[in-house]
Design an enzyme around this catalytic site. Structure first.
Site, PDB file in Angstrom:
ATOM      1  N   LYS A  84      -7.282  -6.225  -9.705  1.00 27.57           N
ATOM      2  CA  LYS A  84      -6.846  -7.894  -9.338  1.00 27.57           C
ATOM      3  C   LYS A  84      -8.366  -8.494  -8.857  1.00 27.57           C
ATOM      4  CE  LYS A  84      -3.077  -9.073  -6.668  1.00 27.57           C
ATOM      5  NZ  LYS A  84      -2.133  -8.566  -5.309  1.00 27.57           N
TER       6      LYS A  84
HETATM    7  O1  G3P Z   1       0.383  -9.956  -3.745  1.00 24.95           O
HETATM    8  C1  G3P Z   1      -0.018 -11.046  -3.155  1.00 24.95           C
HETATM    9  C2  G3P Z   1       1.049 -11.953  -2.573  1.00 24.95           C
HETATM   10  O2  G3P Z   1       2.205 -11.814  -3.040  1.00 24.95           O
HETATM   11  C3  G3P Z   1       0.868 -12.433  -1.050  1.00 24.95           C
HETATM   12  O3  G3P Z   1       2.265 -12.863  -0.517  1.00 24.95           O
HETATM   13  O4  G3P Z   1       3.514 -13.691   1.261  1.00 24.95           O
HETATM   14  O5  G3P Z   1       1.164 -13.086   1.730  1.00 24.95           O
HETATM   15  O6  G3P Z   1       1.958 -14.989   0.472  1.00 24.95           O
HETATM   16  P1  G3P Z   1       2.273 -13.870   0.759  1.00 24.95           P
END
Ligand code: G3P
Length: 236
Positions: A84
């Site tokens: 990633k």
């Molecule tokens: O994998 C990264 C992601 O889905 C981040 O999610 O909720 O931290 O914005 P969030």
């Protein structure tokens, strides 16, 4: 549509795998920071034993050589590791180099269709637009999913659109309808997707009716037995 789980928690991943709906896993440094007792390598190796689907492992270096060093290391842990890489000028260069080396990638922190287009051109296998974080700043995150899905389709790009930063079940439905190839879903949202008050009420009602029907049958059988015994006493 494929469903990944967005977590580094092994128990959560095992649960979703047991449900039979797990197609892959995405992790990031913030999700890894919530786990304890294992190194990132150990966590990734364990996850790759649970699923043969793509498992995203995020680099933290910001320079190309550093990203390549970390990514090559992750790629050696298991065949299904996807490195990633954050969207940036150095990230694009790293994506192109990983493609040349045959290492699979997921371009993360995408917030616009143009960023996604660049990542696809650089060779990212997965494009991860963050829906929830755009919603957080009063922009409709799902627009980027729709635009990027269209761009991938119109130009027959090989990358898949992975809806990330999913915060609630409606995001999953909307991403599916927008044609996202994948959504990466937190464990709590998977649970929210399962439950519906009418389903729960229906199960409870069926259980009550079943018990009532069984009790009535038992009652009728007992009455027949009593009547049969009385009949045979009268006949003797
Ligand atoms: O994998 C990264 C992601 O889905 C981040 O999610 O909720 O931290 O914005 P969030």
């Amino acid at each position: 549509m494929k469903l990944f789980i967005d977590t580094a928690d092994i128990d959560e991943i095992r649960t979703i795998a047991r449900w039979g709906v797990l197609d892959g896993v995405t992790t990031n440094p913030s999700l890894f920071a919530k786990t304890s007792g294992m190194t990132y390598d150990e966590v990734l190796t364990e996850i790759c034993k649970i699923t043969s689907g793509p498992v995203s492992a995020e680099v933290v270096a910001e320079d190309v050589e550093g990203m390549l060093r970390e990514g090559r290391h992750f790629a050696k842990l298991a065949d299904n590791i996807y490195v990633k890489v954050p969207m940036s000028e150095t990230g694009l260069e790293a994506l192109a180099r990983f493609r040349a080396e045959g290492i699979k990638t997921n371009c993360t922190l995408i917030f616009s269709a143009n960023q996604g287009l660049l990542a696809a051109k650089a060779g990212a296998n997965l494009l991860s637009p963050f829906v929830g974080r755009l919603d957080d700043i009063n922009q409709d995150g799902m627009i980027v999913i729709r635009e990027l899905v269209s761009i991938v389709e119109i130009h027959e790009l090989e990358s898949e659109v992975l809806a990330a930063s999913i915060r609630h079940p409606l995001h999953v439905t909307q991403a599916a309808l927008a044609g996202a190839h994948i959504a990466t879903v937190p464990f709590k949202v998977f649970q929210q997707m399962v439950h519906h008050p009418l389903t729960e009420a229906g199960i409870a009602q069926f259980r009550r009716d079943w018990e009532k029907a069984r009790a009535a049958l038992e009652q009728a059988a007992a009455e027949r037995a009593v009547a049969g015994a009385a009949g045979s006493r009268a006949g003797s």
